[in-house]
Design a protein around this motif. Structure first.
Motif, PDB file in Angstrom:
ATOM      1  N   GLY A 162      -3.807  24.907  12.593  1.00 33.94           N
ATOM      2  CA  GLY A 162      -2.658  25.164  13.404  1.00 33.94           C
ATOM      3  C   GLY A 162      -2.134  23.886  13.618  1.00 33.94           C
ATOM      4  N   SER A 164      -0.929  20.521  16.909  1.00 36.92           N
ATOM      5  CA  SER A 164      -0.743  20.975  18.286  1.00 36.92           C
ATOM      6  C   SER A 164       1.089  20.194  18.419  1.00 36.92           C
ATOM      7  CB  SER A 164      -1.626  19.501  18.591  1.00 36.92           C
ATOM      8  OG  SER A 164      -1.718  18.798  17.314  1.00 36.92           O
ATOM      9  N   ASN A 167       3.169  22.949  18.709  1.00 39.52           N
ATOM     10  CA  ASN A 167       2.824  23.849  19.696  1.00 39.52           C
ATOM     11  C   ASN A 167       2.518  26.021  19.044  1.00 39.52           C
ATOM     12  OD1 ASN A 167       1.190  24.677  22.187  1.00 39.52           O
ATOM     13  ND2 ASN A 167       3.044  26.561  22.629  1.00 39.52           N
ATOM     14  N   PRO A 169      -0.892  27.750  17.655  1.00 37.39           N
ATOM     15  CA  PRO A 169      -2.246  27.773  17.832  1.00 37.39           C
ATOM     16  C   PRO A 169      -3.441  27.717  16.643  1.00 37.39           C
ATOM     17  CG  PRO A 169      -1.984  29.351  18.296  1.00 37.39           C
ATOM     18  CD  PRO A 169      -0.589  28.746  17.530  1.00 37.39           C
ATOM     19  N   HIS A 172      -8.272  30.463  16.058  1.00 37.85           N
ATOM     20  CA  HIS A 172      -9.232  29.986  17.121  1.00 37.85           C
ATOM     21  C   HIS A 172     -10.785  29.330  16.240  1.00 37.85           C
ATOM     22  CE1 HIS A 172     -10.981  29.533  21.497  1.00 37.85           C
ATOM     23  NE2 HIS A 172     -12.081  29.973  20.384  1.00 37.85           N
TER      24      HIS A 172
END
Length: 252
Positions: A162, A164, A167, A169, A172
């Motif tokens: 990802g 940041s 934005n 992600p 997960h």
């Protein structure tokens, strides 16, 4: 009262970089973001955090900043003779990465000047990346020393771990370290390994890759052609915005 902070700062940094002994060059091209983005069509939340939680005063300051930036890109620089390139739906990063491919193809050395580490993936045998915020010049070897990966692998790491700043992600439960371990073949926990495998099989990783890989697949070829500066236009610019001190103070 005309605001000129962005204009003054741009030429100050331009002069600083071009006059550095490691470069000492006046061959410059500027690449500009398009107002629209192909990436937001794929992922509407792309870079959304950047615009959130801003006060009215901050929004007004940003508006003034962009007025100066637009004037710089579309009026001042072309008049002076500094080429400015933009493509609909694409970011300056895409154009920088495409320019890096062009320089590699013609075997001409070049430097990408940006504070964005995404451009690490555009570094090659002929093109380096200079971070003006940290005053560091990067090449393929420095990425290997710093992260233990190649420029080509950096894009895969961003897709998995990802980003940041934009934005994005990523997968997960997988951060940058886990992504680096995966692309370099190091041992992962069973949980992380299966998280990545499932994300690849579902197409999730391909989705994030379409956001972080440079250049974007719809970027048109970039060709850097010879050009001539117009010193008189630059002097007129300095007079128009009362920046004669910029010339006198630096001896430019």
């Amino acid at each position: 009262d005309v605001k000129t902070g962005i204009l003054f700062g741009f030429f100050e940094q331009l002069y600083h970089v071009c006059s550095m002994p490691i470069f000492h060059s006046n061959k410059v091209a500027v690449f500009v973001d398009s107002p629209e983005s192909f990436r937001t069509r794929v992922f509407p939340d792309y870079k959304k955090k950047r615009a959130s939680h801003r006060t009215e005063e901050e929004r007004n300051q940003i508006t003034l900043m962009y007025c100066q930036i637009d004037e710089l890109h579309y009026d001042i620089l072309p008049e002076i003779g500094i080429p400015v390139q933009t493509q609909d739906g694409l970011e300056s990063d895409d154009l920088l990465a495409m320019a890096a491919l062009y320089l590699e193809m013609i075997k001409e050395p070049g430097v990408l000047v940006t504070g964005d580490s995404d451009l690490w993936q555009a570094v090659n045998n002929y093109v380096r990346w200079f971070d003006p915020q940290r005053n560091i010049l990067h090449d393929e070897e420095s990425l290997l020393r710093t992260k233990g990966i190649t420029p080509f692998q950096w894009a895969k790491v961003k897709a998995l771990g990802g980003c940041s700043t934009d934005n994005v992600p990523g997968v997960h439960g997988i951060g940058e370290k886990g992504a680096i371990d995966f692309v370099t073949g190091k041992t992962l926990t069973n949980k992380k390994f299966h998280l990545i495998k499932n994300a690849i099989q579902s197409g999730e990783v391909q989705k994030w890759a379409s956001l972080v890989c440079l250049p974007h697949g719809r970027t048109k070829p970039i060709k850097l052609a010879p050009y001539e500066y117009n010193p008189d236009a630059f002097f007129r610019f300095c007079e128009r915005y009362q920046m004669e001190s910029y010339l006198r103070g630096s001896g430019r």
